[in-house]
Design a protein around this motif. Sequence first.
Motif, PDB file in Angstrom:
ATOM      1  N   PRO A  51      89.311  79.089  58.374  1.00  9.44           N
ATOM      2  CA  PRO A  51      88.061  78.479  57.913  1.00  9.44           C
ATOM      3  C   PRO A  51      87.632  77.282  58.765  1.00  9.44           C
ATOM      4  O   PRO A  51      88.471  76.584  59.336  1.00  9.44           O
ATOM      5  CB  PRO A  51      88.403  78.049  56.486  1.00  9.44           C
ATOM      6  N   HIS A  52      86.318  77.062  58.835  1.00  8.53           N
ATOM      7  CA  HIS A  52      85.755  75.976  59.633  1.00  8.53           C
ATOM      8  C   HIS A  52      84.587  75.343  58.898  1.00  8.53           C
ATOM      9  O   HIS A  52      84.109  75.848  57.886  1.00  8.53           O
ATOM     10  CB  HIS A  52      85.287  76.499  60.993  1.00  8.53           C
ATOM     11  N   GLY A  53      84.093  74.227  59.450  1.00  7.88           N
ATOM     12  CA  GLY A  53      82.997  73.490  58.854  1.00  7.88           C
ATOM     13  C   GLY A  53      81.636  73.957  59.343  1.00  7.88           C
ATOM     14  O   GLY A  53      81.482  75.043  59.904  1.00  7.88           O
ATOM     15  N   GLY A  90      87.842  76.659  52.526  1.00  7.25           N
ATOM     16  CA  GLY A  90      89.239  76.394  52.844  1.00  7.25           C
ATOM     17  C   GLY A  90      89.441  75.510  54.056  1.00  7.25           C
ATOM     18  O   GLY A  90      90.582  75.256  54.469  1.00  7.25           O
ATOM     19  N   ALA A  91      88.358  75.018  54.640  1.00  2.50           N
ATOM     20  CA  ALA A  91      88.453  74.196  55.841  1.00  2.50           C
ATOM     21  C   ALA A  91      88.962  72.795  55.537  1.00  2.50           C
ATOM     22  O   ALA A  91      88.849  72.297  54.413  1.00  2.50           O
ATOM     23  CB  ALA A  91      87.095  74.118  56.530  1.00  2.50           C
ATOM     24  N   GLY A 109      89.049  69.047  54.972  1.00  2.69           N
ATOM     25  CA  GLY A 109      87.997  68.155  54.494  1.00  2.69           C
ATOM     26  C   GLY A 109      87.046  68.803  53.514  1.00  2.69           C
ATOM     27  O   GLY A 109      86.077  68.177  53.083  1.00  2.69           O
ATOM     28  N   GLY A 110      87.309  70.067  53.160  1.00  2.00           N
ATOM     29  CA  GLY A 110      86.481  70.728  52.155  1.00  2.00           C
ATOM     30  C   GLY A 110      85.382  71.609  52.687  1.00  2.00           C
ATOM     31  O   GLY A 110      84.741  72.344  51.937  1.00  2.00           O
ATOM     32  N   GLY A 111      85.115  71.551  53.999  1.00  2.00           N
ATOM     33  CA  GLY A 111      84.173  72.476  54.596  1.00  2.00           C
ATOM     34  C   GLY A 111      82.727  72.030  54.613  1.00  2.00           C
ATOM     35  O   GLY A 111      82.382  70.876  54.330  1.00  2.00           O
ATOM     36  N   ALA A 112      81.855  72.974  54.954  1.00  2.00           N
ATOM     37  CA  ALA A 112      80.454  72.685  55.258  1.00  2.00           C
ATOM     38  C   ALA A 112      79.690  72.059  54.089  1.00  2.00           C
ATOM     39  O   ALA A 112      78.868  71.161  54.295  1.00  2.00           O
ATOM     40  CB  ALA A 112      79.752  73.958  55.721  1.00  2.00           C
ATOM     41  N   LEU A 113      79.918  72.532  52.884  1.00  2.00           N
ATOM     42  CA  LEU A 113      79.143  72.010  51.755  1.00  2.00           C
ATOM     43  C   LEU A 113      79.431  70.531  51.509  1.00  2.00           C
ATOM     44  O   LEU A 113      78.513  69.742  51.249  1.00  2.00           O
ATOM     45  CB  LEU A 113      79.422  72.833  50.502  1.00  2.00           C
ATOM     46  N   LEU A 114      80.687  70.148  51.631  1.00  2.00           N
ATOM     47  CA  LEU A 114      81.011  68.735  51.462  1.00  2.00           C
ATOM     48  C   LEU A 114      80.494  67.908  52.636  1.00  2.00           C
ATOM     49  O   LEU A 114      80.103  66.749  52.456  1.00  2.00           O
ATOM     50  CB  LEU A 114      82.519  68.555  51.296  1.00  2.00           C
ATOM     51  N   GLU A 115      80.472  68.488  53.819  1.00  2.00           N
ATOM     52  CA  GLU A 115      79.886  67.788  54.961  1.00  2.00           C
ATOM     53  C   GLU A 115      78.406  67.500  54.709  1.00  2.00           C
ATOM     54  O   GLU A 115      77.913  66.396  54.964  1.00  2.00           O
ATOM     55  CB  GLU A 115      80.044  68.619  56.232  1.00  2.00           C
TER      56      GLU A 115
END
Length: 337
Positions: A182-184, A236-237, A239-245
């Motif tokens: 998984p990635h951001g 699963g990335a 730091g929590g991934g794209a949505l948290l970014e």
Amino acid sequence: MITDSAGREVILPDNITTVGTYGSASTRFITYLDAVDMLVGVSSNDKTVDVDTEGRPYMLAHPEIVDLALIGTADSFDAELALTINPDVIFLTTEDAAAANEAYEKAGIPIVCFYPYDPVTQFDKFSQSILMMGKVLGKEDRANEVIEYFAGIKADLIARTPDIPQDEKPVVYIGGVGNRGPHGLQSTKPEFIGFTLLSANQKAAGIASNDAATIAKEKILEWNPEILFIDLDTSGAAGGGALLELKNDPSYQELAAVKTGNIYAIPPDTRSWTNYGTSFANAYFVGTVLYPEQFKDIDAKLKADEIYTFLVGDPVFNQLYKNTGSLAYQKVDLSTI
């Protein structure tokens, strides 16, 4: 005799009743061709399934695959293991003729290279691969049905797409795409099927192949997408991934899509190679967002189950939905993340 995806001519037994697969893509297409009953051995990728987290539709529909014999790890084909079950033929997910020849020399079992070409950008090769596999399995009629089904979906999506100049369409971006994990937000898919078939205004198009690519944060900010689609593999990335970014990064909060709330979630289509059923289901959902009038008759969740039922024999969307956070095919409210 058949010619496989590596261009090798392979002599086959007269009566094939058992097969092995090395590589998840071959196993997936075995399920598409309704030949799971012939499968006796798989590689380690297909030896695990957690029904609460699994993202591969074919494994949700056929969890019994995990009970089959092991014929290799993720890193290498194991001839000794293969010989313990001695299938009539083994499909190797590769275009590497040398690797297939080496496997044959070690096992003495006919090795057929199978490669899952992209059904949008490489449809002729995609069709040839399926027909070849169908011929080996004695499933040529089913192979033709699968090819016609994919062709029909492509044609339907294209026919629904309105003729609008690109500069009059909203800028779109898909982030959080999985690529060996998984990635951001910066991980995208430049040839995302849902954008390609619908002629979406995707600035990342052409940057790389259909595989995931990493886009500089500054470039995303420059493109300033008006609509964001988030691949839920991102959850699963680190730091929590794209949505948290998107929720927590001040610079991303300036994006047009974030300001207007035009953020939508889709289930991941890349788990052990591409799950094309999910790719096309995602395309229909994207269509409902970009062109609501042209897709007003489409319920994306029902369409996904129609596709899954045809390809893998079971309507598995509800389980896939639960397994990816119950967010797929809807607008995401970042305040709830």
